[in-house]
Design a protein around this motif. Structure first.
Motif, PDB file in Angstrom:
ATOM      1  N   SER A  42      66.776  27.158   4.953  1.00  0.00           N
ATOM      2  CA  SER A  42      65.881  28.288   4.687  1.00  0.00           C
ATOM      3  C   SER A  42      66.629  29.601   4.468  1.00  0.00           C
ATOM      4  O   SER A  42      66.087  30.530   3.876  1.00  0.00           O
ATOM      5  CB  SER A  42      64.871  28.448   5.828  1.00  0.00           C
ATOM      6  OG  SER A  42      65.533  28.655   7.054  1.00  0.00           O
ATOM      7  N   ASP A  43      67.897  29.677   4.930  1.00  0.00           N
ATOM      8  CA  ASP A  43      68.677  30.892   4.666  1.00  0.00           C
ATOM      9  C   ASP A  43      69.357  30.841   3.297  1.00  0.00           C
ATOM     10  O   ASP A  43      70.072  31.777   2.918  1.00  0.00           O
ATOM     11  CB  ASP A  43      69.705  31.147   5.771  1.00  0.00           C
ATOM     12  CG  ASP A  43      70.732  30.019   5.893  1.00  0.00           C
ATOM     13  OD1 ASP A  43      70.764  29.115   5.026  1.00  0.00           O
ATOM     14  OD2 ASP A  43      71.503  30.034   6.867  1.00  0.00           O
ATOM     15  N   LEU A  44      69.141  29.753   2.576  1.00  0.00           N
ATOM     16  CA  LEU A  44      69.646  29.560   1.205  1.00  0.00           C
ATOM     17  C   LEU A  44      71.174  29.513   1.122  1.00  0.00           C
ATOM     18  O   LEU A  44      71.740  29.723   0.051  1.00  0.00           O
ATOM     19  CB  LEU A  44      69.119  30.655   0.268  1.00  0.00           C
ATOM     20  CG  LEU A  44      67.608  30.934   0.326  1.00  0.00           C
ATOM     21  CD1 LEU A  44      67.249  32.020  -0.675  1.00  0.00           C
ATOM     22  CD2 LEU A  44      66.798  29.687   0.073  1.00  0.00           C
ATOM     23  N   GLU A  64      59.280  18.769   8.650  1.00  0.00           N
ATOM     24  CA  GLU A  64      58.143  19.416   9.320  1.00  0.00           C
ATOM     25  C   GLU A  64      57.519  20.473   8.419  1.00  0.00           C
ATOM     26  O   GLU A  64      56.294  20.596   8.329  1.00  0.00           O
ATOM     27  CB  GLU A  64      58.611  20.049  10.631  1.00  0.00           C
ATOM     28  CG  GLU A  64      57.494  20.668  11.451  1.00  0.00           C
ATOM     29  CD  GLU A  64      57.971  21.234  12.772  1.00  0.00           C
ATOM     30  OE1 GLU A  64      57.214  22.033  13.363  1.00  0.00           O
ATOM     31  OE2 GLU A  64      59.096  20.887  13.209  1.00  0.00           O
ATOM     32  N   PHE A  65      58.381  21.231   7.722  1.00  0.00           N
ATOM     33  CA  PHE A  65      57.880  22.257   6.797  1.00  0.00           C
ATOM     34  C   PHE A  65      57.069  21.632   5.670  1.00  0.00           C
ATOM     35  O   PHE A  65      55.945  22.052   5.385  1.00  0.00           O
ATOM     36  CB  PHE A  65      59.058  23.046   6.225  1.00  0.00           C
ATOM     37  CG  PHE A  65      58.727  23.834   4.984  1.00  0.00           C
ATOM     38  CD1 PHE A  65      57.836  24.904   5.046  1.00  0.00           C
ATOM     39  CD2 PHE A  65      59.281  23.502   3.763  1.00  0.00           C
ATOM     40  CE1 PHE A  65      57.520  25.637   3.894  1.00  0.00           C
ATOM     41  CE2 PHE A  65      58.970  24.217   2.618  1.00  0.00           C
ATOM     42  CZ  PHE A  65      58.090  25.284   2.678  1.00  0.00           C
ATOM     43  N   ASP A 122      66.831  24.353   9.156  1.00  0.00           N
ATOM     44  CA  ASP A 122      68.260  24.187   8.959  1.00  0.00           C
ATOM     45  C   ASP A 122      68.681  22.736   9.201  1.00  0.00           C
ATOM     46  O   ASP A 122      69.859  22.406   9.131  1.00  0.00           O
ATOM     47  CB  ASP A 122      69.048  25.104   9.902  1.00  0.00           C
ATOM     48  CG  ASP A 122      68.776  26.582   9.605  1.00  0.00           C
ATOM     49  OD1 ASP A 122      68.945  26.971   8.436  1.00  0.00           O
ATOM     50  OD2 ASP A 122      68.369  27.314  10.508  1.00  0.00           O
ATOM     51  N   SER A 123      67.707  21.891   9.486  1.00  0.00           N
ATOM     52  CA  SER A 123      67.985  20.476   9.705  1.00  0.00           C
ATOM     53  C   SER A 123      66.968  19.660   8.924  1.00  0.00           C
ATOM     54  O   SER A 123      65.932  20.192   8.486  1.00  0.00           O
ATOM     55  CB  SER A 123      67.892  20.126  11.188  1.00  0.00           C
ATOM     56  OG  SER A 123      66.555  20.240  11.635  1.00  0.00           O
ATOM     57  N   ILE A 124      67.253  18.369   8.765  1.00  0.00           N
ATOM     58  CA  ILE A 124      66.337  17.517   8.025  1.00  0.00           C
ATOM     59  C   ILE A 124      64.984  17.428   8.721  1.00  0.00           C
ATOM     60  O   ILE A 124      63.936  17.416   8.066  1.00  0.00           O
ATOM     61  CB  ILE A 124      66.948  16.110   7.821  1.00  0.00           C
ATOM     62  CG1 ILE A 124      65.996  15.226   7.000  1.00  0.00           C
ATOM     63  CG2 ILE A 124      67.292  15.449   9.118  1.00  0.00           C
ATOM     64  CD1 ILE A 124      65.659  15.759   5.643  1.00  0.00           C
TER      65      ILE A 124
END
Length: 203
Positions: free
Chosen positions: A63-65, A113-114, A106-108
């Motif tokens: 998410s921080d790209l 979940e997202f 930051d993890s699979i």
């Protein structure tokens, strides 16, 4: 609720063309997508063992790209799929940066979940845009038209009738185009259909 932006195919084409003008101004083919990701965007490419086998995805972006995680087997042994995965993920970064930054993954497991939290239609829309952007970036329209015309002339010169051997001829053309652009035949087929390039040869 995360709002997924809506981009038409023509808008995606424009965004892909802008991307190529900025990051591949020389028009190099195949598009050097790995170099663009690493050196132009400064993103880390992180191979992950068993990503596809365990979670049924080839890659995802933090998410921080800052990181693109890619299935290790795809990374080492499936160059076309690897390139497409990078282009797909950079598509998310170009098109969906605000969506990604508004969430934490930051993890699979965070990523799954997202995506699971999104309504089915929104998730499909998010992924469609990534796929479409990737195809448009890796197979630029003008190059596709030029190379298609080249291979049509070549197979005609070898005595293969486009009209009498339609399916066989296009199978050959698609295979050659895939090698040149370093993408799968299915990516080429979709672009030929979507851009109505094959259609003009039916007249």
């Amino acid at each position: 609720m995360t709002k997924i932006p809506i981009h038409s195919y023509e808008d995606l084409r424009k965004r892909a063309n802008d991307f190529l003008r900025t990051y591949n101004p020389s028009g190099t083919i195949p598009v050097p997508i790995e170099e663009i990701v690493e050196f132009e965007f400064g993103i880390n490419i992180v191979p992950v063992l068993g990503l596809q086998r365990e979670f049924e995805i080839d890659g995802f972006t933090s998410s921080d790209l800052k990181n693109i995680f890619v299935d290790e087997y795809v990374y080492t042994d499936r160059i076309n799929r690897y390139r497409f995965t990078l282009a797909h993920e950079i598509g998310h970064i170009v098109l969906h940066a605000s969506v990604f930054k508004a969430n934490q993954f930051d993890s699979i497991s965070d990523w799954k979940e997202f995506t699971s939290s999104l309504p089915d239609g929104d998730h499909r829309w998010l992924e469609y845009q990534g796929y479409a952007f990737a195809g448009l970036v890796l197979v630029p329209r003008e190059n596709l038209i030029k190379q298609t015309e080249k291979w049509i002339k070549k197979i005609k010169g070898e005595g293969v009738s486009l009209k009498a051997n339609w399916d066989f001829a296009w199978e050959l053309i698609t295979a050659h185009l895939g090698k040149g652009f370093e993408v799968s035949s299915s990516v080429i087929e979709k672009r030929l259909e979507k851009d109505e390039i094959k259609k003009k040869y039916t007249k």
